[in-house]
Design a protein around this motif. Sequence first.
Motif, PDB file in Angstrom:
ATOM      1  N   PRO A   2       0.779  -1.251   0.000  1.00  0.00           N
ATOM      2  CA  PRO A   2       0.000   0.000   0.000  1.00  0.00           C
ATOM      3  C   PRO A   2       0.808   1.297   0.000  1.00  0.00           C
ATOM      4  CG  PRO A   2      -1.003  -1.584   1.467  1.00  0.00           C
ATOM      5  CD  PRO A   2       0.239  -2.231   0.941  1.00  0.00           C
ATOM      6  N   TRP A  59       5.295  -8.047   3.023  1.00  0.00           N
ATOM      7  CA  TRP A  59       4.702  -6.724   3.236  1.00  0.00           C
ATOM      8  C   TRP A  59       4.746  -6.291   4.696  1.00  0.00           C
ATOM      9  CZ3 TRP A  59       0.465  -5.164   6.163  1.00  0.00           C
ATOM     10  CH2 TRP A  59      -0.257  -6.194   6.764  1.00  0.00           C
ATOM     11  N   LYS A  95      -1.940  -6.292  -7.664  1.00  0.00           N
ATOM     12  CA  LYS A  95      -2.453  -7.198  -6.638  1.00  0.00           C
ATOM     13  C   LYS A  95      -3.728  -6.522  -6.169  1.00  0.00           C
ATOM     14  CE  LYS A  95      -1.318  -8.564  -1.859  1.00  0.00           C
ATOM     15  NZ  LYS A  95      -0.220  -8.712  -0.892  1.00  0.00           N
ATOM     16  N   TYR A 110      -5.392   2.712   3.146  1.00  0.00           N
ATOM     17  CA  TYR A 110      -6.620   2.615   2.472  1.00  0.00           C
ATOM     18  C   TYR A 110      -7.688   3.394   3.215  1.00  0.00           C
ATOM     19  CZ  TYR A 110      -5.347  -2.399   3.824  1.00  0.00           C
ATOM     20  OH  TYR A 110      -4.813  -3.572   4.292  1.00  0.00           O
ATOM     21  N   ARG A 126      -7.996 -11.526  -4.539  1.00  0.00           N
ATOM     22  CA  ARG A 126      -8.480 -12.264  -3.369  1.00  0.00           C
ATOM     23  C   ARG A 126      -9.883 -12.812  -3.594  1.00  0.00           C
ATOM     24  NH1 ARG A 126      -6.635  -9.820   2.003  1.00  0.00           N
ATOM     25  NH2 ARG A 126      -8.858  -9.584   2.320  1.00  0.00           N
ATOM     26  N   ASP A 146      -4.686 -14.207   3.708  1.00  0.00           N
ATOM     27  CA  ASP A 146      -3.934 -13.932   4.945  1.00  0.00           C
ATOM     28  C   ASP A 146      -3.869 -15.135   5.878  1.00  0.00           C
ATOM     29  OD1 ASP A 146      -3.499 -11.314   4.205  1.00  0.00           O
ATOM     30  OD2 ASP A 146      -5.257 -10.555   5.254  1.00  0.00           O
ATOM     31  N   TYR A 198      -4.688 -15.482  -3.348  1.00  0.00           N
ATOM     32  CA  TYR A 198      -3.837 -15.588  -2.150  1.00  0.00           C
ATOM     33  C   TYR A 198      -4.700 -15.187  -0.976  1.00  0.00           C
ATOM     34  CZ  TYR A 198      -4.186 -10.625  -2.157  1.00  0.00           C
ATOM     35  OH  TYR A 198      -4.728  -9.369  -2.120  1.00  0.00           O
ATOM     36  N   ASP A 237      -6.555  -6.366  -3.799  1.00  0.00           N
ATOM     37  CA  ASP A 237      -6.796  -6.866  -2.457  1.00  0.00           C
ATOM     38  C   ASP A 237      -8.243  -6.598  -2.025  1.00  0.00           C
ATOM     39  OD1 ASP A 237      -5.608  -8.153  -0.327  1.00  0.00           O
ATOM     40  OD2 ASP A 237      -5.067  -6.309   0.715  1.00  0.00           O
ATOM     41  N   GLU A 238      -8.679  -7.326  -1.007  1.00  0.00           N
ATOM     42  CA  GLU A 238      -9.888  -6.965  -0.254  1.00  0.00           C
ATOM     43  C   GLU A 238     -11.184  -6.939  -1.055  1.00  0.00           C
ATOM     44  OE1 GLU A 238      -9.281  -6.947   2.774  1.00  0.00           O
ATOM     45  OE2 GLU A 238      -7.339  -6.006   3.195  1.00  0.00           O
TER      46      GLU A 238
HETATM   47  C1  GAL Z   1      -3.762  -7.574   3.217  1.00  0.00           C
HETATM   48  C2  GAL Z   1      -3.153  -8.547   2.209  1.00  0.00           C
HETATM   49  C3  GAL Z   1      -1.671  -8.624   2.495  1.00  0.00           C
HETATM   50  C4  GAL Z   1      -1.075  -7.257   2.379  1.00  0.00           C
HETATM   51  C5  GAL Z   1      -1.795  -6.256   3.279  1.00  0.00           C
HETATM   52  C6  GAL Z   1      -1.300  -4.843   3.071  1.00  0.00           C
HETATM   53  O1  GAL Z   1      -5.121  -7.453   3.023  1.00  0.00           O
HETATM   54  O2  GAL Z   1      -3.757  -9.815   2.300  1.00  0.00           O
HETATM   55  O3  GAL Z   1      -1.055  -9.534   1.625  1.00  0.00           O
HETATM   56  O4  GAL Z   1      -1.141  -6.854   1.040  1.00  0.00           O
HETATM   57  O5  GAL Z   1      -3.187  -6.297   3.032  1.00  0.00           O
HETATM   58  O6  GAL Z   1      -1.981  -3.935   3.853  1.00  0.00           O
END
Ligand code: GAL
Length: 715
Positions: free
Chosen positions: A261, A480, A357, A268, A412, A428, A426, A359-360
């Motif tokens: 990020p 990360w 990537k 975010y 995700r 967490d 992928y 995410d979320e």
């Molecule tokens: C998570 C993600 C991690 C990393 C993190 C960064 O949601 O699964 O791999 O990217 O955010 O804040």
Amino acid sequence: MIAVYVLCQVLYTSILAQSRQMEWVPVAPGVWKAVTGMPENMDPLRVAGIKPNTTALEKMGDISFPEHLRKSTGEQSDAGTFLSFPLQKNEQLYGLGLNFKSVQQRRTVKELQVDHYGGEDNGRTHAPVPFYVSGNGYGVLVNVARRVKVYAGIIARKDSKDPPPEMNRNTQRDWNPEPGSDVVEMIIPAAGTEIYVFAGKSPLEVVQRYNLFCGGGVLPPKWGLGFTQRTPTLFTDQQVLEEIAAFEQKGYPLSFIGLEPGWQQYSYPNNFVWDSIRYPQPQQFVQQLLLKNIRVNLWINPYISSHAPFFKNMQPYTGSHLVWAGQVPDLTMAPVQDLYKKLFTEKHIDIGVSGYKVDETDGYDFWLWPDNAKFPSGLSGEQMRQVYGLQFQKMSDNWFREKNQRTYGLTRASNAGSPSMPYVIYNDYYNHRDFITALCNSSFIGVLWTPEARSSKTAEEWLRRMQTVCFSPMAMLNAWADGTKPWTFPEVADEVKEVMLLRMQLLPYLYNTFAQYHFEGKPPVRAMNLVDGFYFNATAERGNLSSSDNPYEMALRRDINDQFMVGDYLLVAPLFAGQKERKVVLPQGKWYDFYTGKLAGEGNIIEIKQEMGKIPLFVKDGGMIPMIPAVLHTPRKNELLPLHIKYYGNAENNMELYDDDGETFDYEKGNFAKAVLSVKKDKKGTLKGNAVLPESKDFHYNKVTWEFMTANNDK
Ligand code: GAL
């Protein structure tokens, strides 16, 4: 008037109450479709924009409809649509979403919903694809963007022809609270749906037809199959350059780097703009990396900060709820897609960024929008959630396609129709064993999964995780949070380097395996249940063996979820921290140790011992593993490299080796080349290898050497 109303009500109720046998219409060779009720106008296959590869489906040959499915029914009620599909005795079911703990899914109940995986195979998962594959050779897909509740052969119906026997718990010790049923039933909160059936002579053929119907699997750019490191979230351009220099200097391979990020000014929610302190000259930075033959992948999530350049313009097109105080764009709307495209192309792709990537896009309920959320397109919160991740994949794939440039990134969330999307799932959750079960399961439902390595408590665990990830669709270290490096544990730094370099050496084999995914629909990583001679026709193959020494009997009784195939020839049997020995179930035929070429076993269960060292790998009799030298970066577009082919066993064999420019979509227009590699015995019975290389600018291997791994060992 009243009479008409009453009549309508009566008619409506009688339609509702009726369960109707489905009418199956052929839609492609080996694929049939039925419709029940009134399907919605948005569904996953439509979002994915699938384009069936009918030529490849035709090539697979004629096959008839699985007859027992003729009795499948659909019914509409106040609660939505009910589906019912008959099951046969001893039939195993696979699929039903990306599960992490179980491979066989008969006798399970699930509510398939896009969500972050929470530790239970209850249907809440990153890719809740409503698709099941039967061990008897057919698959059923429900194409709907809704939460599908599935009772997979668990609750018996009164009208069953084969109900479980009534038992007396007082006297019968094997009384079973879950006796199972001969039907798969589904409940869909919608007025109707499309259903597809895929036939196959084996479960693998079913999966192939599903993947080909969805356009064939993704063929990643070659760099996507190299090694990737994700850097700590607040790294600066200088720190990234230092990291890259350390990889180079220590001799660890690297093909692309992931920025987390902190590459953005706000995150975010996100403004998608480079942070001017950490990355003062983004274009120069990205170009500098490209010169080193290293690509850049950017982390994002789709939720918009008030500081995003397109914030105001997006306003009319965002949903009723916020995610982390960010606005949620309605990705189905053309203006949203245009705004994203413009910003992302200008700020990232045009300066050389190679992928994302995303995410979320999955959940949890604690931060994603609720079901009552409203979106400007009129889609409900539930529908939007089921396809949001898929939509982002499709949208971003198009940006790169328009530039005739392949991408390969991370997501995700996914759903049906995803095989051709250039994205790997992928999460967490961090359980090594469950990560491997997910690798097996990904192969039934047309998705790719990476068991990413992040950190470990011990050197041994680190090595085992790094070994596994090097045999997955994306070899990724996600540092990360804590900045782990491949060499963080000095005790195993050499072994980690060795397996990372082996990954690079295997590039021709891996790329060929992905070409099979694209052109033939064969998943690159395969559960053992998809391997011929492992499980399918188990009864026939059981022969006179006793059940104690018969691996197929064992496969029938329990999941084999800790070993898998990469491509046609390589069987991977990872070890876990604390494990010095393990069992490996070898399919029919002879199997050889990858490292020594020695015979390991033949259709039996073997017990192997390993000290730290290597990841156990086995090769099928006649297996050819084409390799390149241990390079630090995936080869550039026109780079020529020598090919070294390791050959195992004694069976004569031949294979095609695919190649193309590795970067563009020109292969879709026929710009690719294939070598024919063959091994035959000469008059004296000695194995001889022969490679016929195509004269083509799309073929990048020049010199061929053969290594007969078994010839000097046991025969
Ligand atoms: C998570 C993600 C991690 C990393 C993190 C960064 O949601 O699964 O791999 O990217 O955010 O804040």
